[in-house]
Design a protein around this motif. Structure first.
Motif, PDB file in Angstrom:
ATOM      1  N   ILE A   1       0.669  -1.178   0.132  1.00  0.00           N
ATOM      2  CA  ILE A   1      -0.023   0.016   0.035  1.00  0.00           C
ATOM      3  C   ILE A   1       1.076   1.185  -0.042  1.00  0.00           C
ATOM      4  N   LYS A   2       0.260   2.376  -0.154  1.00  0.00           N
ATOM      5  CA  LYS A   2       0.856   3.720  -0.096  1.00  0.00           C
ATOM      6  C   LYS A   2      -0.145   4.754   0.324  1.00  0.00           C
ATOM      7  N   ASP A   3       0.352   5.905   0.324  1.00  0.00           N
ATOM      8  CA  ASP A   3      -0.659   7.136   0.580  1.00  0.00           C
ATOM      9  C   ASP A   3      -1.455   6.771   1.800  1.00  0.00           C
ATOM     10  N   TYR A   4      -0.684   6.441   3.007  1.00  0.00           N
ATOM     11  CA  TYR A   4      -1.469   6.302   4.408  1.00  0.00           C
ATOM     12  C   TYR A   4      -2.520   7.317   4.542  1.00  0.00           C
ATOM     13  N   LYS A   5      -3.672   7.052   4.984  1.00  0.00           N
ATOM     14  CA  LYS A   5      -4.767   8.014   5.180  1.00  0.00           C
ATOM     15  C   LYS A   5      -4.941   7.750   7.050  1.00  0.00           C
ATOM     16  N   VAL A   6      -4.500   6.944   7.899  1.00  0.00           N
ATOM     17  CA  VAL A   6      -4.565   6.674   9.157  1.00  0.00           C
ATOM     18  C   VAL A   6      -2.961   6.712   9.872  1.00  0.00           C
ATOM     19  N   SER A   7      -3.133   6.853  11.119  1.00  0.00           N
ATOM     20  CA  SER A   7      -1.787   6.667  12.071  1.00  0.00           C
ATOM     21  C   SER A   7      -2.377   5.813  13.289  1.00  0.00           C
TER      22      SER A   7
ATOM     23  N   ALA B   1      -3.858   0.922  -3.036  1.00  0.00           N
ATOM     24  CA  ALA B   1      -2.901  -0.054  -3.357  1.00  0.00           C
ATOM     25  C   ALA B   1      -1.636   0.047  -3.908  1.00  0.00           C
ATOM     26  N   SER B   2      -0.672  -0.415  -3.859  1.00  0.00           N
ATOM     27  CA  SER B   2       0.784  -0.250  -4.548  1.00  0.00           C
ATOM     28  C   SER B   2       1.441  -1.521  -5.016  1.00  0.00           C
TER      29      SER B   2
ATOM     30  N   THR C   1       0.145  -3.715  -9.430  1.00  0.00           N
ATOM     31  CA  THR C   1      -0.453  -2.993  -8.188  1.00  0.00           C
ATOM     32  C   THR C   1      -1.447  -3.957  -7.855  1.00  0.00           C
ATOM     33  N   HIS C   2      -1.568  -4.300  -6.342  1.00  0.00           N
ATOM     34  CA  HIS C   2      -2.345  -5.076  -5.788  1.00  0.00           C
ATOM     35  C   HIS C   2      -2.412  -4.997  -4.379  1.00  0.00           C
ATOM     36  N   LEU C   3      -3.078  -5.286  -3.618  1.00  0.00           N
ATOM     37  CA  LEU C   3      -3.410  -5.326  -2.124  1.00  0.00           C
ATOM     38  C   LEU C   3      -3.143  -6.909  -1.579  1.00  0.00           C
ATOM     39  N   HIS C   4      -2.404  -6.850  -0.552  1.00  0.00           N
ATOM     40  CA  HIS C   4      -2.408  -8.168   0.119  1.00  0.00           C
ATOM     41  C   HIS C   4      -2.851  -8.040   1.512  1.00  0.00           C
ATOM     42  N   PHE C   5      -4.131  -9.170   1.502  1.00  0.00           N
ATOM     43  CA  PHE C   5      -4.949  -8.739   2.894  1.00  0.00           C
ATOM     44  C   PHE C   5      -5.072 -10.016   3.591  1.00  0.00           C
ATOM     45  N   GLU C   6      -4.742  -9.973   4.737  1.00  0.00           N
ATOM     46  CA  GLU C   6      -4.861 -11.141   5.857  1.00  0.00           C
ATOM     47  C   GLU C   6      -5.851 -10.740   6.920  1.00  0.00           C
TER      48      GLU C   6
END
Length: 274
Positions: free
Chosen positions: A174-180, A194-195, A205-210
């Motif tokens: 991922i990139k461009d975080y919107k949270v901390s 996604a990055s 370009t994909h998202l790895h989700f667990e």
């Protein structure tokens, strides 16, 4: 003469009382008056008792009713969230690499292996891409608290969200975080874009989700549209399987060690006899 007059007066008074008592309305009137006195006495007793109780407990009662009970109110009818796809545009979403299932066929297991350099490792999540191969927004699959935001060139950066009962969702590549870290996020809230990652360069370009429960990874596809509580039994089964496998491995190693010692002892005996 005076005595007779007094006797006459007393006699006439007695006759008057008897004639008065013989009237029909006298006894009902006496009954009603007595009942009124009894009821008045009861009300007076109750009011005095309430006043006494108020004087003794009134302040505490007021505190309990207004400010005394400071426990947070339990939300009645709180809706239970089900896991949702961690992407904004679900219609375009597709799975590029599936979760490694130990009970799946050999072909599916092979397809779910991640090759990085000269190493092979099972995919502990799912890799999601878009049919148009463009960047896409990543959203929280479940409401929770952000517990990790980490730069990682191999994984493609990581966001981790903590949920109830030891459940964690992790978002990689991922990139461009919107949270901390520490942020409270709601289900469906955009958390990143996604990055790419070095771990799965082929996916681009994909998202790895667990999804993990007590640090045990489960197949996310099996839990979409299901609550986090549904993971409990599966995790218990997986933990039992892992313990059994560990016991079997230890048993095999112990047997191998025993065989090795027997072989060594036999060789030593032959040398001694020789």
């Amino acid at each position: 003469m005076k005595m007779r007059e007094e006797e006459k007066k007393l006699t006439s008074q007695k006759k008057g009382k008897k004639s008065f008592l013989k009237k029909r309305w006298v006894y009902p009137a006496i009954y009603l008056a007595s009942a009124a006195l009894i009821i008045s006495a009861i009300f007076w007793y109750q009011s005095s008792g309430n006043q006494s109780a108020k004087n003794e407990f009134g302040m505490q009662g007021d505190k309990l009713g207004k400010n005394g009970n400071k426990n947070d109110a339990v939300e009645v009818g709180k809706s239970v969230e089900n896991f949702k796809w961690p992407v904004k545009n679900t219609e375009q979403a597709q799975i590029d690499k599936e979760f490694y299932d130990e009970k799946a066929s050999e072909d599916k297991q092979e397809a779910a292996m991640i090759v990085y350099g000269s190493t092979y490792q099972p995919n502990r999540g799912i890799d999601i891409t878009m049919k148009d191969a463009k960047d896409f927004e990543v959203v929280a699959a479940l409401s929770g608290t952000v517990s990790k935001v980490e730069d990682d060139s191999v994984l493609g950066n990581v966001i981790e969200i903590q949920h109830e009962d030891g459940v964690v969702t992790q978002y990689q590549s991922i990139k461009d975080y919107k949270v901390s870290v520490g942020d409270k996020v709601k289900q469906g809230q955009v958390i990143a874009t996604a990055s790419t990652s070095q771990l799965n360069e082929k996916a681009k370009t994909h998202l790895h989700f667990e999804i993990r429960k007590d640090n045990i990874a489960v197949n996310p596809v099996s839990y979409f549209d299901k609550p986090a509580s549904s993971i409990e039994e599966v995790v218990k089964e997986q933990a039992v399987d892992q313990n059994n496998e560990k016991s079997n491995d230890e048993s095999d190693q112990s047997k191998q060690q025993d065989n090795k010692e027997d072989t060594t002892n036999g060789t030593d005996q032959e040398d001694t006899q020789g």
